[in-house]
Design an enzyme around this catalytic site. Structure first.
Site, short mmCIF file in Angstrom:
data_model
loop_
_atom_site.label_atom_id
_atom_site.label_comp_id
_atom_site.label_asym_id
_atom_site.label_seq_id
_atom_site.Cartn_x
_atom_site.Cartn_y
_atom_site.Cartn_z
N LYS A 69 -38.12 -113.67 -50.13
CA LYS A 69 -37.21 -112.61 -50.60
C LYS A 69 -37.52 -111.23 -50.00
CE LYS A 69 -36.08 -114.90 -54.93
NZ LYS A 69 -35.96 -114.80 -56.39
N ASP A 105 -31.13 -111.41 -59.18
CA ASP A 105 -32.02 -111.88 -60.24
C ASP A 105 -31.93 -110.99 -61.48
OD1 ASP A 105 -32.93 -114.00 -58.74
OD2 ASP A 105 -34.62 -112.88 -57.91
#
Ligand code: ATR
Length: 294
Positions: A69, A105
């Protein structure tokens, strides 16, 4: 000229057991859209070249999971504000040939709580977050965004909790307090929300043994581990009569924005989708697969 159906993927290392293809495949079928979504297992040393060739290889975008990420964030030409805030991207797409990145997220964590415990954020004086990894970064950011007056980060390795606080640009403001596990009881007593972001409680890991007796009766307890769906922490909270929210909804909700960008329709998180995932978890849970959204 033929226009091929959009194709997206989830890139991770390892990634074989990601449930994202199951989620996106369900939505493509449900919405009657042409398109596909596959796994792409890419080692860290090959990640940059894979991303640089993403469009050339026919992908309209990708989800990014552990451990890529932060690398994905660094490769983007443009960042949505949430990716900018976290320094990590989990959703990539193209605009005018430029690679764009977002972090869904935060929205996934909030979407799950909003759906399962409406009104949970009406008054959060103190939120206690267990763990200080990448998942905790999104969770702490989400809680502060929703008005938590104070977030307490409890971690085995206190330096990581300090790093997380600095990374979020919070310094010594009092909005984020850090501590070790020994400090937990004093903070639990005033916790409105308690979140596990550690890997404890997953099969093969030690159970997360937290004595919740000091927590207020109104506290909400949630876990980003979703295998098992009812983690030892959630079971203890339920036994104590506290509200609980399991971690599966975070996985489902974080997937929504990517699908909409790549395939052009906003999908819904429905009981049918949740049931499909639970059936899959029941089939493979203990043996394999992702067990938490990280
Ligand atoms: P992610 O980026 O997906 O959140 P991570 O960076 O590996 O994953 O973070 C895992 C979290 O679980 C960390 O907070 C880790 O604590 P440390 O920072 O001290 O490593 C926590 N964790 C994992 N195993 C643990 C254990 N046995 N006891 C306590 N904490 C543990």
């Amino acid at each position: 000229m033929t226009i091929s159906a959009p194709r997206a993927c989830v890139i991770g290392w390892p990634v074989r057991h990601s449930r994202s293809p199951l989620i996106h495949g369900f939505w493509l079928r449900e919405l009657g859209l042409a398109g596909s979504y596959v796994h792409a297992e890419v080692e860290p040393e090959n990640f940059a070249s894979f991303i640089n060739a993403l469009a050339e290889n026919g992908f309209v975008g990708a989800n990014i999971t552990v451990p890529h990420k932060e690398a994905a964030f660094l490769l983007c030409d443009r960042h949505a504000p949430m990716a900018e805030a976290l320094g990590a991207a989990n959703t990539l797409w193209f605009e005018g040939g430029r690679l764009c990145g977002d972090n869904t997220d935060v929205g996934g964590f909030l979407g799950n709580l909003d759906e399962a415990a409406p009104g949970w954020d009406s008054r959060v004086e103190c939120a206690v977050v267990l763990g200080a990894g990448g998942a905790a970064r999104a969770v702490v950011h989400a809680l502060l965004l929703r008005g938590a007056r104070q977030c307490v980060i409890i971690n085995r390795t206190p330096t990581r909790a300090h790093e997380l606080r600095s990374r979020l640009g919070l310094g010594e403001t009092g909005a984020v307090v850090v501590g070790g596990w020994g400090d937990l009881p004093q903070h639990l007593a005033k916790a409105d929300v308690i979140v596990n972001t550690t890997s404890l409680g997953m099969p093969g890991e030690p159970a997360l043994a937290v004595d919740l007796s000091a927590a207020p009766a109104s506290a909400l307890v949630t876990d980003i581990v979703y295998v098992p769906l009812e983690t030892p922490l959630l079971a203890a909270a339920r036994a104590r009569g506290l509200r609980t929210v399991d971690g599966l909804g975070m996985l489902l909700h974080q997937a929504v924005p990517g699908f909409e960008r790549w395939f052009g329709a906003r999908p819904r998180v429905t009981p049918d989708l949740r049931a499909l995932l639970i059936a899959d978890l029941d089939g493979h849970a203990a043996a394999s697969g992702e067990r938490r959204h990280g």
